[in-house]
Design an enzyme around this catalytic site. Structure first.
Site, PDB file in Angstrom:
ATOM      1  CG  HIS A   1      -2.270   3.946   3.326  1.00  0.00           C
ATOM      2  ND1 HIS A   1      -3.628   3.761   3.506  1.00  0.00           N
ATOM      3  CD2 HIS A   1      -1.768   2.711   3.042  1.00  0.00           C
ATOM      4  CE1 HIS A   1      -3.937   2.494   3.336  1.00  0.00           C
ATOM      5  NE2 HIS A   1      -2.821   1.830   3.064  1.00  0.00           N
TER       6      HIS A   1
ATOM      7  CB  SER B   1      -0.941   0.008   1.214  1.00  0.00           C
ATOM      8  OG  SER B   1      -1.802  -1.101   1.181  1.00  0.00           O
TER       9      SER B   1
END
Length: 237
Positions: free
Chosen positions: A187, A140
């Site tokens: 993230h 991610s």
């Protein structure tokens, strides 16, 4: 029979033919390779007793003296949650979308550098913003890095970015929702570092600036490596 075999047209496997066609035709071979390797590792994760996940995942504690395993900051991008198959499917689908766009725009080597540096940035985010004892898995951070780079490049070139901003906003907010087991730290770190790499690429895109581009990327990597030594400067409390 020997004469027939000698005169018969030689055939090659369809997969091999397509792979060579993509490689010669300038297709996103790096994107496809990352996806293939990631799915292969995911299948290995499903085999009991191999311990693939535990050997490749990352937690801040692996950047501390005594348990220093820095390679995990990159290998964690190859492993995903085995309890939720949508984790790897969603990441690879997003990589497939943005990878094709960015690899075609930047070239293979620059795209691979972006993916790896953004993934490292995601691990740096985990190191500084998360508990050193909480392991994380997934690509991610690198995926958000691709979106961050694409956003910067699109805005600099005057392209439409509203939908991408909405997508980024939704995904970032989801990571902060209580009870959702998502590493928002990865993230955020990947997004920030990916945006920086995208800015470097777009601002040094002239042929005469290639050396400057390499030096700026190297400087960014050096900064990230220094940040990865957090627990050598600030011991775990």
């Amino acid at each position: 029979m020997r004469e027939q075999r000698a005169s018969a047209p030689r055939t090659k496997p369809v997969a091999l033919t397509r792979l060579r066609s993509v490689a010669r035709g300038g297709g996103p071979i790096v994107t496809y390779s990352i996806i293939a390797v990631t799915f292969a590792v995911f299948l290995l994760q499903l085999i009991p007793g191999l311990g693939v996940t535990s050997e490749l995942l990352y937690a801040g504690g692996y950047s501390a003296p005594g348990s220093f395993e820095p390679w995990r900051m990159l290998t964690t991008m190859l492993v995903h949650s085995t309890g939720l198959i949508f984790h790897v499917l969603l990441n690879m689908y997003t990589l497939w979308i943005f990878g094709q766009l960015l690899e075609g725009l930047l070239g293979r080597s620059r795209f691979l550098a972006l993916y790896l540096i953004a993934g490292l940035g995601g691990s740096i985010g985990v190191l500084w913003l998360s508990s050193p004892f909480v392991p994380v898995v997934g690509a991610s951070g690198a995926i958000f890095g691709l979106m961050g780079a694409f956003l910067v490049i699109q805005r600099r070139l005057g392209g439409q970015t509203t939908q991408l901003l909405v997508l980024l906003g939704i995904n970032l907010v989801i990571g902060f929702l209580p009870g959702v087991n998502i590493a928002w730290q990865a993230h955020l770190g990947g997004l920030l570092v990916g945006a920086i790499v995208g800015w470097i690429y777009i601002e040094t895109r002239k042929r005469s600036q290639q050396a400057l581009q390499v030096w700026l990327l190297a400087a960014l990597v050096v900064v990230l490596l220094l940040l990865s030594l957090r627990y050598f400067m600030l011991p775990i409390g």
